[in-house]
Design a protein around this motif. Structure first.
Motif, PDB file in Angstrom:
ATOM      1  N   SER A 107      -7.338  -9.531  -4.184  1.00  0.00           N
ATOM      2  CA  SER A 107      -7.035  -8.102  -4.200  1.00  0.00           C
ATOM      3  C   SER A 107      -6.563  -7.654  -2.828  1.00  0.00           C
ATOM      4  O   SER A 107      -6.278  -8.456  -1.953  1.00  0.00           O
ATOM      5  N   GLY A 108      -6.529  -6.345  -2.622  1.00  0.00           N
ATOM      6  CA  GLY A 108      -6.118  -5.805  -1.348  1.00  0.00           C
ATOM      7  C   GLY A 108      -6.808  -4.469  -1.105  1.00  0.00           C
ATOM      8  O   GLY A 108      -7.892  -4.238  -1.621  1.00  0.00           O
ATOM      9  N   GLY A 109      -6.117  -3.557  -0.407  1.00  0.00           N
ATOM     10  CA  GLY A 109      -4.695  -3.376  -0.272  1.00  0.00           C
ATOM     11  C   GLY A 109      -3.918  -3.831  -1.491  1.00  0.00           C
ATOM     12  O   GLY A 109      -4.373  -3.773  -2.600  1.00  0.00           O
ATOM     13  N   GLU A 110      -2.724  -4.268  -1.232  1.00  0.00           N
ATOM     14  CA  GLU A 110      -1.873  -4.842  -2.262  1.00  0.00           C
ATOM     15  C   GLU A 110      -1.671  -6.317  -1.934  1.00  0.00           C
ATOM     16  O   GLU A 110      -0.981  -6.647  -0.968  1.00  0.00           O
ATOM     17  N   PRO A 111      -2.280  -7.222  -2.721  1.00  0.00           N
ATOM     18  CA  PRO A 111      -2.224  -8.643  -2.376  1.00  0.00           C
ATOM     19  C   PRO A 111      -0.818  -9.220  -2.334  1.00  0.00           C
ATOM     20  O   PRO A 111      -0.563 -10.199  -1.621  1.00  0.00           O
ATOM     21  N   LEU A 112       0.132  -8.612  -3.078  1.00  0.00           N
ATOM     22  CA  LEU A 112       1.499  -9.124  -3.052  1.00  0.00           C
ATOM     23  C   LEU A 112       2.190  -8.862  -1.720  1.00  0.00           C
ATOM     24  O   LEU A 112       3.305  -9.347  -1.492  1.00  0.00           O
ATOM     25  N   PHE A 113       1.554  -8.118  -0.811  1.00  0.00           N
ATOM     26  CA  PHE A 113       2.073  -7.968   0.541  1.00  0.00           C
ATOM     27  C   PHE A 113       1.984  -9.282   1.319  1.00  0.00           C
ATOM     28  O   PHE A 113       2.694  -9.453   2.310  1.00  0.00           O
ATOM     29  N   ARG A 114       1.081 -10.171   0.907  1.00  0.00           N
ATOM     30  CA  ARG A 114       0.935 -11.445   1.611  1.00  0.00           C
ATOM     31  C   ARG A 114       1.955 -12.456   1.103  1.00  0.00           C
ATOM     32  O   ARG A 114       1.999 -12.769  -0.096  1.00  0.00           O
ATOM     33  N   ALA A 134      -5.712  -8.714  -8.724  1.00  0.00           N
ATOM     34  CA  ALA A 134      -5.861  -7.267  -8.891  1.00  0.00           C
ATOM     35  C   ALA A 134      -4.778  -6.582  -8.065  1.00  0.00           C
ATOM     36  O   ALA A 134      -4.772  -6.689  -6.832  1.00  0.00           O
ATOM     37  N   THR A 135      -3.879  -5.876  -8.717  1.00  0.00           N
ATOM     38  CA  THR A 135      -2.694  -5.345  -8.062  1.00  0.00           C
ATOM     39  C   THR A 135      -2.360  -3.974  -8.625  1.00  0.00           C
ATOM     40  O   THR A 135      -2.790  -3.612  -9.721  1.00  0.00           O
ATOM     41  N   ASN A 136      -1.565  -3.202  -7.881  1.00  0.00           N
ATOM     42  CA  ASN A 136      -1.100  -1.934  -8.431  1.00  0.00           C
ATOM     43  C   ASN A 136       0.094  -2.128  -9.361  1.00  0.00           C
ATOM     44  O   ASN A 136       0.514  -1.190 -10.038  1.00  0.00           O
ATOM     45  N   GLY A 137       0.638  -3.335  -9.394  1.00  0.00           N
ATOM     46  CA  GLY A 137       1.666  -3.693 -10.362  1.00  0.00           C
ATOM     47  C   GLY A 137       3.077  -3.295 -10.015  1.00  0.00           C
ATOM     48  O   GLY A 137       4.030  -3.757 -10.647  1.00  0.00           O
ATOM     49  N   THR A 138       3.249  -2.466  -8.995  1.00  0.00           N
ATOM     50  CA  THR A 138       4.576  -1.907  -8.733  1.00  0.00           C
ATOM     51  C   THR A 138       5.549  -2.907  -8.119  1.00  0.00           C
ATOM     52  O   THR A 138       6.763  -2.668  -8.126  1.00  0.00           O
TER      53      THR A 138
END
Length: 447
Positions: A107-114, A134-138
């Protein structure tokens, strides 16, 4: 672990995630950036059978593209320079997987930032961990969804905090985030990965719960998990205006129980340990009335089918079904079956209880799990104070330790958002209500 050992970690992970294969591995592993060898790194006898880590939530970064009102982190445009490095992150995976095999929620924050997210996920999956995102999906495009699947992630939880764009976008702080999240969810489903909706329940969306459930059913997700707001991080600033009062929480949880009985989707009330007291009360009442009660096995069977509901998994892919995802256990699991790892490697009982139990930069996961005084205190229901300590349901509920800490500064104090009065417990601070019946229709959830 020595320098060559870390090289081997990145080689294994890069085989599953080509984005990290470029460039000499030596530059990724400066000796001063790696964790020291700590007590517990060698063979461990494993966790005590009654306290096995079942869920490990890992805040990979505080970087995020949204500005959510409730977030525990202070979101920022870029990943924090204090985030664990790739070798450090892989070392965390190694420590956790050597000790136990919990669900690892990235998770994060937004884990896709990594940029190394899929490297970390692939390494965790290869070491036998059940990995969720776990992400905001955007930020999920069809290409990203494909990488999610190929990295071994078994479920993606996307946050939806309203049944419509106005409610969700107002909570998440960015216009268009609702539609972007729905696009991301559909991309994940098309990639053949199990999906889940996470909803934080506040005053602004509590009356939308029936519509949110209907939206989840219509979207064909496998699960809907509701999170009752805990005033921590950014949530501290909005607690007074956004927290649902205790009596209304009670009504929400009674409504939730009736919806769980209907089946068809996995439902889970999170950060709501008193749900397990309500569940037990209903089961006793149903037993007396000779009405079929909702058992744990029925609950899991009704909603824990982790097969993706849109695109079937191709041969040789990563199946989504796993009984751990929908397990029915007990109330507050902080420190006894759940823990949280921060983006800097600190370990907490959960993501909402800011009491440090250990630090993986200096200790092994095994050492923290087995020797933390904080975890030891949380594992004994007899340590609970106030009406939680006197409650006949304390061993299946335990109260939310994070809300207790937010209200009093003592994580062993009574749960402040529970209206139940234990038998024989006199509390002059609150009007004793007790009983099973919720307030009569004050929220209109059955409409």
């Amino acid at each position: 672990m020595n320098h060559n050992g870390h090289k081997r970690l990145i080689q294994i992970a890069a085989a599953r995630s080509p984005s990290l294969a470029a460039g000499p591995t030596s530059s990724l592993f400066p000796e001063e950036g790696c964790f020291p060898k700590t007590r517990g790194d060698d063979l461990s006898p494993g966790p005590p059978p009654e306290f096995v880590p079942r869920l490990v939530f890992w805040e990979l970064t505080t970087g995020c593209n949204l500005r959510c009102l409730h977030c525990r982190a202070t979101a920022q445009e870029l990943s924090s320079p204090l985030d664990l490095s790739t070798p450090q992150a892989l070392r965390v995976v190694e420590q956790v997987s050597r000790y136990a095999h919990p669900i690892l929620v990235l998770s994060g924050g937004e884990p896709l930032f990594r940029k190394d997210l899929f490297t970390i996920a692939a390494y965790a999956a290869d070491r036998g961990l059940l990995v969720a995102l776990a992400t905001n999906g955007t930020l999920i495009s069809p290409e990203v969804a494909g990488r999610i699947r190929s990295s071994g992630i078994r479920r993606v939880a996307i946050s939806l905090d309203g049944a419509d764009a106005a409610t969700h976008d107002g909570f998440r702080g960015i216009a268009g985030s609702f539609e972007a999240a729905l696009r991301g969810l559909r991309a994940v489903q098309e990639a053949g990965v199990s999906t889940q909706i996470n909803t934080t329940v506040t005053r602004r969306n509590v009356r939308q719960l029936p519509q949110i459930l209907e939206l989840a059913r219509r979207l064909g997700v496998n699960a809907l998990h509701t999170f009752l707001l805990v005033p921590v991080g950014c949530g501290v600033n909005i607690a007074e205006e956004e927290m649902v009062p205790a009596a209304e929480y009670e009504e929400v949880l009674h409504w939730f129980y009736e919806r769980e009985r209907e089946g068809g989707i996995e439902l889970k009330a999170t950060c709501a340990p008193h749900y397990y007291r309500i569940r037990k009360q209903h089961q006793v009442q149903e037993r007396r009335a000779a009405k079929p009660e909702l058992t744990s096995s029925q609950s899991v069977a009704s909603g824990a089918d982790l097969k993706p509901r849109v695109a079937p998994a191709p041969p040789g892919g990563h199946p989504s079904r796993h009984p751990q995802m929908g397990a029915v256990t007990k109330g507050c699991l902080a420190g006894s079956a759940v823990c949280f790892i921060s983006h800097q490697g600190e370990v907490f009982p959960c993501g909402y209880l800011p009491v440090i139990a250990g630090d993986l930069r200096r200790q092994s996961f095994a050492e923290v799990w087995e020797t933390s005084p904080v975890f030891a205190a949380l594992r004994d229901p007899d340590n609970l104070k106030g009406k939680c300590g006197a409650c006949e349901f304390r061993k299946i509920c335990l109260g939310c330790r994070a809300r207790a800490f937010a209200a009093t500064g003592d994580y062993l104090e009574e749960e402040p958002f529970c209206s139940y009065q234990p038998r024989g417990y006199a509390d002059e601070r609150r009007e004793a209500r007790g009983g099973l019946a919720p307030p009569a229709g004050s929220l209109g959830l059955d409409s």
